[in-house]
Design an enzyme around this catalytic site. Structure first.
Site, PDB file in Angstrom:
ATOM      1  N   ARG A  47       0.884  -1.175   0.000  1.00  0.00           N
ATOM      2  CA  ARG A  47       0.000   0.000   0.000  1.00  0.00           C
ATOM      3  C   ARG A  47       0.911   1.210   0.000  1.00  0.00           C
ATOM      4  O   ARG A  47       1.776   1.345   0.866  1.00  0.00           O
ATOM      5  CB  ARG A  47      -0.886  -0.048   1.251  1.00  0.00           C
ATOM      6  CG  ARG A  47      -1.693   1.194   1.524  1.00  0.00           C
ATOM      7  CD  ARG A  47      -2.855   1.288   0.546  1.00  0.00           C
ATOM      8  NE  ARG A  47      -3.857   2.243   0.938  1.00  0.00           N
ATOM      9  CZ  ARG A  47      -3.754   3.553   0.841  1.00  0.00           C
ATOM     10  NH1 ARG A  47      -2.644   4.102   0.405  1.00  0.00           N
ATOM     11  NH2 ARG A  47      -4.754   4.332   1.183  1.00  0.00           N
ATOM     12  N   GLU A  55     -11.272   5.012  -5.070  1.00  0.00           N
ATOM     13  CA  GLU A  55     -11.645   3.603  -5.133  1.00  0.00           C
ATOM     14  C   GLU A  55     -11.967   3.241  -6.581  1.00  0.00           C
ATOM     15  O   GLU A  55     -12.345   4.100  -7.377  1.00  0.00           O
ATOM     16  CB  GLU A  55     -12.868   3.341  -4.248  1.00  0.00           C
ATOM     17  CG  GLU A  55     -12.633   3.627  -2.776  1.00  0.00           C
ATOM     18  CD  GLU A  55     -11.626   2.670  -2.148  1.00  0.00           C
ATOM     19  OE1 GLU A  55     -11.697   1.458  -2.392  1.00  0.00           O
ATOM     20  OE2 GLU A  55     -10.748   3.160  -1.406  1.00  0.00           O
ATOM     21  N   ARG A  89      -0.727  -5.647   4.622  1.00  0.00           N
ATOM     22  CA  ARG A  89       0.039  -5.104   3.502  1.00  0.00           C
ATOM     23  C   ARG A  89       1.202  -4.258   4.023  1.00  0.00           C
ATOM     24  O   ARG A  89       1.067  -3.561   5.029  1.00  0.00           O
ATOM     25  CB  ARG A  89      -0.838  -4.212   2.619  1.00  0.00           C
ATOM     26  CG  ARG A  89      -2.003  -4.921   1.990  1.00  0.00           C
ATOM     27  CD  ARG A  89      -2.876  -3.976   1.212  1.00  0.00           C
ATOM     28  NE  ARG A  89      -3.472  -2.966   2.101  1.00  0.00           N
ATOM     29  CZ  ARG A  89      -4.405  -2.097   1.727  1.00  0.00           C
ATOM     30  NH1 ARG A  89      -4.840  -2.066   0.490  1.00  0.00           N
ATOM     31  NH2 ARG A  89      -4.896  -1.226   2.590  1.00  0.00           N
TER      32      ARG A  89
END
Length: 166
Positions: A47, A55, A89
């Site tokens: 990330r 999004e 992540r």
């Protein structure tokens, strides 16, 4: 003198925990998430720190994904990181040939500077990201060309609220 020692200790202990992941980008999930294959053929989800891209189901979501893909897909990168998020992540700064990809996404108007986490950034990155967002907004590039762009964190909150009411 003790304060000076404490400041140096905090600076060096903070950077001592930083890690670097080197590998090839084998996937781009969206405008701020990639998959990096390391030299041991282990795939890491990464990330991008300091930014939040629209999004996929949001305006400019697919454009932001394509922008990030154009920057890093199938290319060698270094990821400077210090933590993992709640999904496991790696959260880090992605560098391709020494260029900060996270910052490039902001410059292109493909992401917001994620101010919620700006205290986790070194001061220079924080200033660079803030300036880049102001510049992208002023020249109305990328998502800033929209009349009223909705930040992704507000979009996610709105989406959760809508789902809970159904």
């Amino acid at each position: 003198m003790n304060k000076l020692f404490l400041i140096f200790f905090l600076i060096f202990s903070y950077s001592a925990y930083a890690e670097t992941l080197n590998g090839r980008v084998v996937g781009v999930s969206d405008g701020d998430t990639i998959a990096v294959l390391d030299t041991n053929n282990y795939q890491h989800k990464v990330r991008l720190s300091g930014i939040d891209a629209p999004e996929k189901s949001q305006a400019f979501g697919n454009v932001a994904k394509k922008s990030l893909s154009d920057l890093v897909y199938d290319k060698q990168v270094s990821v400077e990181w210090e933590k993992r998020d709640r999904y496991g992540r790696i959260v880090g700064k992605v560098l391709k040939s020494g260029i900060d990809t996270n910052l490039e996404q902001i410059k292109r108007g493909m992401a917001w500077h994620y101010k919620k986490y700006m205290n986790e950034q070194v001061l220079q990155d924080r200033l660079d990201y803030l300036h880049a967002q102001e510049n992208a907004h002023n020249i109305r590039i990328g998502l800033w060309g929209d009349s009223d762009p909705m930040p992704p964190w507000e979009f996610r909150k709105y989406k959760r609220k809508s789902l809970s009411q159904n």
